[in-house]
Design an enzyme around this catalytic site. Structure first.
Site, PDB file in Angstrom:
ATOM      1  N   GLY A 104       0.834  -1.197   0.000  1.00  0.00           N
ATOM      2  CA  GLY A 104       0.000   0.000   0.000  1.00  0.00           C
ATOM      3  C   GLY A 104       0.864   1.241   0.000  1.00  0.00           C
ATOM      4  O   GLY A 104       2.009   1.230  -0.449  1.00  0.00           O
ATOM      5  N   GLY A 105       0.313   2.311   0.548  1.00  0.00           N
ATOM      6  CA  GLY A 105       1.037   3.576   0.586  1.00  0.00           C
ATOM      7  C   GLY A 105       2.344   3.491   1.356  1.00  0.00           C
ATOM      8  O   GLY A 105       3.220   4.350   1.203  1.00  0.00           O
ATOM      9  N   GLY A 119      24.834  13.505 -28.512  1.00  0.00           N
ATOM     10  CA  GLY A 119      24.249  13.945 -27.246  1.00  0.00           C
ATOM     11  C   GLY A 119      24.767  13.130 -26.078  1.00  0.00           C
ATOM     12  O   GLY A 119      24.911  13.636 -24.965  1.00  0.00           O
ATOM     13  N   ALA A 120      25.088  11.868 -26.348  1.00  0.00           N
ATOM     14  CA  ALA A 120      25.570  11.018 -25.256  1.00  0.00           C
ATOM     15  C   ALA A 120      26.969  11.444 -24.806  1.00  0.00           C
ATOM     16  O   ALA A 120      27.313  11.338 -23.632  1.00  0.00           O
ATOM     17  CB  ALA A 120      25.552   9.555 -25.686  1.00  0.00           C
TER      18      ALA A 120
HETATM   19  C1  HXC Z   1      -3.847  -4.462  11.431  1.00  0.00           C
HETATM   20  C2  HXC Z   1      -2.682  -6.270  10.689  1.00  0.00           C
HETATM   21  C3  HXC Z   1      -2.371  -5.620   9.476  1.00  0.00           C
HETATM   22  C4  HXC Z   1      -2.868  -4.292   9.292  1.00  0.00           C
HETATM   23  C5  HXC Z   1      -1.475  -7.551   9.421  1.00  0.00           C
HETATM   24  N1  HXC Z   1      -2.105  -7.471  10.604  1.00  0.00           N
HETATM   25  N2  HXC Z   1      -1.629  -6.449   8.717  1.00  0.00           N
HETATM   26  N3  HXC Z   1      -3.402  -5.695  11.646  1.00  0.00           N
HETATM   27  N4  HXC Z   1      -3.588  -3.769  10.316  1.00  0.00           N
HETATM   28  N5  HXC Z   1      -2.611  -3.605   8.200  1.00  0.00           N
HETATM   29  C6  HXC Z   1      -2.164  -8.487  11.648  1.00  0.00           C
HETATM   30  C7  HXC Z   1      -3.000  -9.675  11.243  1.00  0.00           C
HETATM   31  O1  HXC Z   1      -4.353  -9.438  11.516  1.00  0.00           O
HETATM   32  C8  HXC Z   1      -2.427 -10.758  12.143  1.00  0.00           C
HETATM   33  O2  HXC Z   1      -2.941 -10.601  13.425  1.00  0.00           O
HETATM   34  C9  HXC Z   1      -0.952 -10.392  12.220  1.00  0.00           C
HETATM   35  O3  HXC Z   1      -0.872  -9.007  11.848  1.00  0.00           O
HETATM   36  C10 HXC Z   1      -0.096 -11.185  11.262  1.00  0.00           C
HETATM   37  O4  HXC Z   1      -0.673 -11.131   9.974  1.00  0.00           O
HETATM   38  P1  HXC Z   1      -0.982 -12.437   9.110  1.00  0.00           P
HETATM   39  O5  HXC Z   1      -1.993 -12.045   8.111  1.00  0.00           O
HETATM   40  O6  HXC Z   1      -1.299 -13.584  10.002  1.00  0.00           O
HETATM   41  O7  HXC Z   1       0.428 -12.682   8.454  1.00  0.00           O
HETATM   42  P2  HXC Z   1       0.768 -13.235   7.009  1.00  0.00           P
HETATM   43  O8  HXC Z   1      -0.090 -14.408   6.692  1.00  0.00           O
HETATM   44  O9  HXC Z   1       2.249 -13.367   6.983  1.00  0.00           O
HETATM   45  O10 HXC Z   1       0.328 -12.046   5.997  1.00  0.00           O
HETATM   46  C11 HXC Z   1       0.974 -10.806   6.044  1.00  0.00           C
HETATM   47  C12 HXC Z   1       0.238  -9.782   5.174  1.00  0.00           C
HETATM   48  C13 HXC Z   1      -1.280  -9.760   5.565  1.00  0.00           C
HETATM   49  C14 HXC Z   1       0.383 -10.179   3.684  1.00  0.00           C
HETATM   50  C15 HXC Z   1       0.896  -8.441   5.370  1.00  0.00           C
HETATM   51  O11 HXC Z   1      -1.370  -9.617   6.966  1.00  0.00           O
HETATM   52  C16 HXC Z   1      -2.024  -8.633   4.937  1.00  0.00           C
HETATM   53  O12 HXC Z   1      -2.427  -8.700   3.768  1.00  0.00           O
HETATM   54  N6  HXC Z   1      -2.282  -7.569   5.723  1.00  0.00           N
HETATM   55  C17 HXC Z   1      -3.046  -6.443   5.255  1.00  0.00           C
HETATM   56  C18 HXC Z   1      -2.262  -5.653   4.296  1.00  0.00           C
HETATM   57  C19 HXC Z   1      -2.987  -4.407   3.904  1.00  0.00           C
HETATM   58  O13 HXC Z   1      -3.914  -4.427   3.111  1.00  0.00           O
HETATM   59  N7  HXC Z   1      -2.616  -3.320   4.606  1.00  0.00           N
HETATM   60  C20 HXC Z   1      -3.254  -2.068   4.435  1.00  0.00           C
HETATM   61  C21 HXC Z   1      -2.580  -1.496   3.213  1.00  0.00           C
HETATM   62  S1  HXC Z   1      -3.206   0.056   2.890  1.00  0.00           S
HETATM   63  P3  HXC Z   1      -3.435 -11.858  14.301  1.00  0.00           P
HETATM   64  O14 HXC Z   1      -3.680 -11.271  15.630  1.00  0.00           O
HETATM   65  O15 HXC Z   1      -4.628 -12.388  13.633  1.00  0.00           O
HETATM   66  O16 HXC Z   1      -2.291 -12.813  14.270  1.00  0.00           O
HETATM   67  C22 HXC Z   1      -2.073   1.020   3.514  1.00  0.00           C
HETATM   68  C23 HXC Z   1      -2.388   2.425   3.273  1.00  0.00           C
HETATM   69  C24 HXC Z   1      -1.222   3.255   3.592  1.00  0.00           C
HETATM   70  O17 HXC Z   1      -1.113   0.648   4.062  1.00  0.00           O
HETATM   71  C25 HXC Z   1      -1.449   4.565   2.916  1.00  0.00           C
HETATM   72  C26 HXC Z   1      -0.352   5.503   3.182  1.00  0.00           C
HETATM   73  C27 HXC Z   1      -0.436   6.656   2.250  1.00  0.00           C
END
Ligand code: HXC
Length: 514
Positions: free
Chosen positions: A170-171, A404-405
């Site tokens: 993401g961001g 140019g290069a």
């Molecule tokens: C809250 C999160 C989290 C998040 C992971 N966790 N990402 N909690 N916010 N963004 C938590 C999970 O719920 C889990 O908790 C623990 O972290 C481990 O994650 P898993 O999913 O079990 O691990 P894994 O299977 O290795 O997968 C990792 C992952 C996946 C690929 C990163 O967790 C995932 O897709 N997370 C979401 C990614 C995402 O969409 N993020 C937001 C992006 S938008 P528990 O307690 O269940 O173990 C963004 C905007 C930013 O970032 C903008 C800035 C400009």
């Protein structure tokens, strides 16, 4: 009797240091990853890491967060030394809520960024995070914005290195993108703004995580990353090596080392650059034969391989080395090479590293794809970056330097302080074949034997212009040198321009073509 305050401190520390607990640490290790604290201990000189904000706690209440303890808020931050020099760092802790970034997690990162700028010290970010902590909503987004603004303000003031050791989605990817160097570790690092599932839903494309945003994708295709390493430990070692070539900030010089001769088996430079302009060779052989200990830390090695950039030392002093690579596409300049060279010139100039440029290029790459892809504005970046740079600039023309290069690769007119050329250098508006076809078109067409006439005219052009002497006669080339003397003369040249001071008119900022 109640617990002493010291016992309470120890208990609280232990609790935070346990991160997400044994089970999650075990999973982290099983995935081939180190924990945040292990990574920081690899980065810093032994025993020098000092942690800050150990007891910072989140203050979010939605979605059950009010009942949840998040040790260190998912990030470990602080300072220490790398080869004796102060460096600030943060490491996201994937064992704690996936290293997700909430308000206070961001505040910890912002604190080290602020301290780094105030003290003129590099910052290293060790990224391993699920991105914005979903439960915290806009507070998490705001945290990213605070980081991006600080990354931008720190740019060109202190070196910023991002090491990607897990997801960076993401961001979140934009903080590394705003820093100077991005290092990705093995199979565990992934960067993308939207993952495979979103892409499938929006465009219908099917792609694996690895192909989309793995280390190979970003080192070879997108150019987002500058290094790809086998694992966490190696990625952190690359960060240490980079720091050794950089000053702590824009007002300092990179650390000095003992001057070291090139390796025993350094090549005889008379034989490395072939006289035949069509024959390729690996320009890194020239670089290694010239620099201290034949040690060259190549940056962006897998991207735009028709150009080579990296750090080395000459006479113990750090230099930024840039070169065309005749081994790939004849060493021509294209869009990707232009971006790679220009960016490297700018980061090196920002940190007071002299630019040492080796030239062997037939020109900018012709083609519709290049023109429509914007070779004009991308190619202009090299001109802009070299002309803008105020550090000492020394250029060596090894063989071809056309059109140019020739200008773009740090010619005298763009501001090279000293230009050296090998006796076989060919410096002209264009290659003899193309030139003869144009300026002698009529004579060739009208001659009895056009093929022979063409060869004669090519030879005539080569003799007149495709050598270093016309440029030397005009002072555009300062010395035509015996290749065996390259290292010695470059040491002298760099010493002769080291004290250079050059200014530019005051302005808000320039407008580099993007
Ligand atoms: C809250 C999160 C989290 C998040 C992971 N966790 N990402 N909690 N916010 N963004 C938590 C999970 O719920 C889990 O908790 C623990 O972290 C481990 O994650 P898993 O999913 O079990 O691990 P894994 O299977 O290795 O997968 C990792 C992952 C996946 C690929 C990163 O967790 C995932 O897709 N997370 C979401 C990614 C995402 O969409 N993020 C937001 C992006 S938008 P528990 O307690 O269940 O173990 C963004 C905007 C930013 O970032 C903008 C800035 C400009």
């Amino acid at each position: 009797m109640g617990k002493s305050p010291l016992d309470e401190l120890k208990r609280r520390r232990r609790q935070v240091e346990a991160g997400g607990g044994e089970e999650r640490v075990r999973r982290q290790h099983e995935a081939g990853k180190l924990t945040a604290r292990e990574r920081l201990n690899h980065l810093f000189d032994p025993g020098t890491f000092t942690e800050l904000d150990v007891f910072v706690m989140h203050r979010a209440a939605e979605f059950g967060l009010d009942r949840m303890e998040i040790p260190g808020d998912g990030v470990v931050s602080g300072y220490g030394t790398v080869e004796g020099r102060l460096v600030y760092a943060f490491a996201q802790d994937f064992t704690v809520l996936g290293g997700s970034l909430g308000e206070m997690h961001a505040a910890k990162i912002c604190k080290v960024l602020d301290l780094a700028v105030k003290t003129g010290s590099p910052v290293v970010g060790l990224n391993d995070s699920g991105g914005a902590r979903i439960q915290e909503g806009v507070a998490a987004l705001n945290g990213y914005g605070e980081i991006f603004r600080r990354n931008t303000h720190a740019s060109g003031v202190v070196p910023q290195i991002s090491v990607i050791l897990g997801p960076c989605a993401g961001g979140a990817v934009y903080s590394p993108a705003l820093t100077d160097f991005v290092i990705m570790a093995g199979d565990t690092a992934h960067m993308f703004i939207t993952g495979p599932q979103v892409i499938k839903a929006v465009t219908g494309e099917e792609v694996s995580l690895e192909l989309l945003g793995g280390g190979v994708a970003h080192n070879e295709k997108s150019g987002v990353a500058h290094f790809l390493t086998a694992n966490d430990g190696e990625a952190i070692r690359v960060a240490r090596r980079l720091l050794a070539h950089l000053p702590s900030n824009n007002l300092e010089e990179a650390p000095l080392r003992e001057a070291e001769e090139p390796a025993d088996d350094a090549e005889d430079l008379r034989h490395v650059v072939p006289a035949d302009p069509r024959r390729p060779y690996d320009v890194r052989r020239v670089i290694r034969a010239v620099v201290d200990g034949s040690e060259f830390l190549e940056v962006h090695a897998a991207y735009a391989q028709n150009a080579v950039v990296g750090y080395a030392r000459l006479g113990g002093r750090a230099v930024a080395v840039l070169a065309n690579q005749p081994l790939q596409q004849g060493g021509c300049l294209d869009i990707a090479a232009s971006d790679k060279l220009a960016r490297f010139v700018r980061v090196s100039d920002a940190f007071n590293l002299p630019l040492l440029t080796f030239v062997d290029t037939p020109g900018y790459l012709p083609g519709v794809a290049q023109e429509h892809g914007g070779i004009i504005r991308h190619g202009a970046k090299i001109l802009y970056a070299y002309a803008e740079a105020t550090v000492p600039k020394v250029t060596v023309i090894l063989r071809k330097a056309y059109g140019g290069a020739y200008l773009a690769m740090c010619s005298r007119s763009l501001g090279a302080d000293l230009v050296l050329a090998y006796p076989g250098a060919e410096i002209a508006v264009m290659g003899p074949e193309g030139a003869a076809n144009i300026i002698f078109r009529k004579e060739i067409a009208e001659s009895e034997d056009p093929t022979r006439a063409r060869q004669e005219k090519i030879a005539e052009y080569r003799e007149r212009f495709a050598n270093p002497y016309q440029a030397a006669a005009m002072g555009y080339v300062d010395q035509v040198i015996d290749p065996r003397e390259t290292r010695g003369l470059l040491r002298r040249a760099l010493a002769a321009v080291r004290s250079k001071r050059e200014g530019r008119p005051a302005k808000k900022h320039g407008n580099i073509p993007l």
